[in-house]
Scaffold this active site. Sequence first.
Site, PDB file in Angstrom:
ATOM      1  N   GLU A  84       0.833  -1.199   0.000  1.00 13.52           N
ATOM      2  CA  GLU A  84       0.000   0.000   0.000  1.00 13.52           C
ATOM      3  C   GLU A  84       0.865   1.246   0.000  1.00 13.52           C
ATOM      4  OE1 GLU A  84      -2.675  -0.042   3.299  1.00 13.52           O
ATOM      5  OE2 GLU A  84      -3.288  -2.107   2.894  1.00 13.52           O
ATOM      6  N   CYS A  86       3.223   8.371   1.778  1.00 12.23           N
ATOM      7  CA  CYS A  86       3.533   7.379   2.804  1.00 12.23           C
ATOM      8  C   CYS A  86       3.934   6.091   2.081  1.00 12.23           C
ATOM      9  CB  CYS A  86       2.314   7.164   3.692  1.00 12.23           C
ATOM     10  SG  CYS A  86       2.583   5.928   4.967  1.00 12.23           S
ATOM     11  N   CYS A 130       4.881  -7.567   7.373  1.00  9.34           N
ATOM     12  CA  CYS A 130       5.714  -7.089   8.473  1.00  9.34           C
ATOM     13  C   CYS A 130       5.878  -8.219   9.478  1.00  9.34           C
ATOM     14  CB  CYS A 130       5.046  -5.885   9.147  1.00  9.34           C
ATOM     15  SG  CYS A 130       6.046  -5.146  10.449  1.00  9.34           S
ATOM     16  N   CYS A 176       3.050  -6.236  16.100  1.00 11.49           N
ATOM     17  CA  CYS A 176       2.378  -5.296  17.016  1.00 11.49           C
ATOM     18  C   CYS A 176       0.892  -5.654  17.105  1.00 11.49           C
ATOM     19  CB  CYS A 176       2.552  -3.855  16.547  1.00 11.49           C
ATOM     20  SG  CYS A 176       4.272  -3.334  16.505  1.00 11.49           S
ATOM     21  N   CYS A 229      -2.038  -3.639  15.041  1.00 13.38           N
ATOM     22  CA  CYS A 229      -1.772  -3.271  13.646  1.00 13.38           C
ATOM     23  C   CYS A 229      -2.245  -4.347  12.674  1.00 13.38           C
ATOM     24  CB  CYS A 229      -0.265  -3.031  13.500  1.00 13.38           C
ATOM     25  SG  CYS A 229       0.226  -2.597  11.839  1.00 13.38           S
ATOM     26  N   LEU A 244       6.092   4.620  19.931  1.00 10.23           N
ATOM     27  CA  LEU A 244       6.320   4.305  21.347  1.00 10.23           C
ATOM     28  C   LEU A 244       5.123   3.544  21.932  1.00 10.23           C
ATOM     29  CD1 LEU A 244       8.838   5.090  23.041  1.00 10.23           C
ATOM     30  CD2 LEU A 244       7.367   6.732  24.203  1.00 10.23           C
ATOM     31  N   HIS A 245       3.975   4.192  21.899  1.00  7.73           N
ATOM     32  CA  HIS A 245       2.685   3.567  22.222  1.00  7.73           C
ATOM     33  C   HIS A 245       2.500   3.081  23.655  1.00  7.73           C
ATOM     34  CE1 HIS A 245       2.251   4.050  18.014  1.00  7.73           C
ATOM     35  NE2 HIS A 245       2.703   2.888  17.615  1.00  7.73           N
ATOM     36  N   CYS A 255      -2.532   1.652   8.147  1.00 13.35           N
ATOM     37  CA  CYS A 255      -1.608   0.547   7.940  1.00 13.35           C
ATOM     38  C   CYS A 255      -2.187  -0.818   7.596  1.00 13.35           C
ATOM     39  CB  CYS A 255      -0.799   0.374   9.206  1.00 13.35           C
ATOM     40  SG  CYS A 255      -0.246   1.919   9.829  1.00 13.35           S
TER      41      CYS A 255
HETATM   42  N1  SAH Z   1       7.113  -0.196  11.392  1.00 13.95           N
HETATM   43  C1  SAH Z   1       7.181   1.228  11.477  1.00 13.95           C
HETATM   44  C2  SAH Z   1       6.432   1.969  10.384  1.00 13.95           C
HETATM   45  C3  SAH Z   1       5.079   1.480   9.969  1.00 13.95           C
HETATM   46  S1  SAH Z   1       3.710   1.697  11.063  1.00 13.95           S
HETATM   47  C4  SAH Z   1       6.756   1.701  12.849  1.00 13.95           C
HETATM   48  O1  SAH Z   1       6.391   0.875  13.668  1.00 13.95           O
HETATM   49  O2  SAH Z   1       6.857   2.884  13.115  1.00 13.95           O
HETATM   50  C5  SAH Z   1       3.345   3.409  11.034  1.00 13.95           C
HETATM   51  C6  SAH Z   1       2.639   3.915  12.300  1.00 13.95           C
HETATM   52  O3  SAH Z   1       1.240   3.549  12.308  1.00 13.95           O
HETATM   53  C7  SAH Z   1       3.225   3.327  13.564  1.00 13.95           C
HETATM   54  O4  SAH Z   1       3.313   4.299  14.572  1.00 13.95           O
HETATM   55  C8  SAH Z   1       2.200   2.286  13.913  1.00 13.95           C
HETATM   56  O5  SAH Z   1       2.307   1.911  15.243  1.00 13.95           O
HETATM   57  C9  SAH Z   1       0.900   2.981  13.556  1.00 13.95           C
HETATM   58  N2  SAH Z   1      -0.274   2.108  13.419  1.00 13.95           N
HETATM   59  C10 SAH Z   1      -0.312   0.790  13.117  1.00 13.95           C
HETATM   60  N3  SAH Z   1      -1.579   0.332  13.117  1.00 13.95           N
HETATM   61  C11 SAH Z   1      -2.378   1.378  13.437  1.00 13.95           C
HETATM   62  C12 SAH Z   1      -3.792   1.533  13.620  1.00 13.95           C
HETATM   63  N4  SAH Z   1      -4.632   0.516  13.456  1.00 13.95           N
HETATM   64  N5  SAH Z   1      -4.255   2.764  13.965  1.00 13.95           N
HETATM   65  C13 SAH Z   1      -3.403   3.806  14.105  1.00 13.95           C
HETATM   66  N6  SAH Z   1      -2.060   3.722  13.940  1.00 13.95           N
HETATM   67  C14 SAH Z   1      -1.546   2.514  13.619  1.00 13.95           C
END
Ligand code: SAH
Length: 366
Positions: free
Chosen positions: A91, A104, A111, A115, A118, A227-228, A354
């Site tokens: 994407e 983007c 991946c 996480c 995601c 970070l989250h 994502c």
């Molecule tokens: N792997 C990298 C880049 C891709 S994810 C990273 O982890 O930064 C890009 C961003 O989108 C990351 O901050 C990820 O945690 C966030 N993200 C993933 N799924 C999401 C969702 N369902 N809602 C909002 N943000 C999300």
Amino acid sequence: MKTILFNLNDSELEQFVTDLGQPRFRAKQIREWLNRGAPDFSVMKNLPEDLRAKLSEIAETLPLKIVKKLQSSDNQTTKFLLELNDGEQIECVLMRTTYGNSVCVSSQAGCAMGCKFCASTLLGLKRNLTVNEMFAQVLTAQWELRSDRLSDIKPNGDANNGDVSHIVVMGTGEPLQNTENVIGFLERANNELNISWRRITVSTCGIVPGIEELNKWGRPINLAISLHAPTDELRSQIMPINNKYKLREVLDAAFAFSDTHNRQLMIEYILLGKKDKDGSVVAYNANNEHAEKLVELLRGHNVMVNLIPWNSVDERDFASLSGNAVHRFQDILIKNGIHTRIRRERGADIGSACGQLRLKNAKGQK
Ligand code: SAH
């Protein structure tokens, strides 16, 4: 197998056209179209028609094809589902903003990071993308902007000259698992598309050796850390990578990067809720105590916290928080002098978060 002309260098392209009995200058004409992101040969109107037909039979322009293109209702966001040569799908999102046009870019097909919130990681990692596959995503967006100019979609704001001006490596995949190609791609974007380092952002879940590699590379790009969560305990529950690289280590590497380059560090923080037994939503990583812990981690550093409303993913067991909860969290950061903003949801109506589109397509949904 069709030849992908974008993957040929100048002398190979010349050889290719002369083998077809064509004069050498045709190679230059084709190259110009490729560099503008031409998706097929039919648009190359300065080539003779029979050559265009021949090329369509034996060659492709870019190393990817558009499978689906979704336009948000406000026309500002376009999401592409793209297919690579080996059938893998990725994407890419084009966002038209008042400060410019941002793309983007995905760095991997799938991946491996796992996480828990995601969609991109649900089908695992397929493979790393090549430099050309990342570059071609930007060219695809560039071509789309060209179509804007030919239609009635006007650039959004005066500072926007109608070309791609910003790149965020925040699509599917973990860029620092594919660092060498990401660096190669960004060097080209800077070189060939004149995109300045300050308009490039790489986002990582926190792969410490990768951050150090970026630091050694030495270009003053922006770094974003996903970070989250403000404690190792909580972060390890939602981001398996935290078992390998702890919060402190990740932040120290990231602060070192931003200090070296004198750049503000971006911290991404998705505000996650969980459904209680009675169905009401409670904060998962976003109560007052979490906010205070986050302040402790970041105080004294040049950071911008991007608070991200969670884009819901059916397969994932989280819930989005109310606007009030998001603002309460933000207020605590602001009161403590931490710069913060709430990320606008761009293209939420087209599944822009994502990996959602790729996942749906893989499952055969519309
Ligand atoms: N792997 C990298 C880049 C891709 S994810 C990273 O982890 O930064 C890009 C961003 O989108 C990351 O901050 C990820 O945690 C966030 N993200 C993933 N799924 C999401 C969702 N369902 N809602 C909002 N943000 C999300």
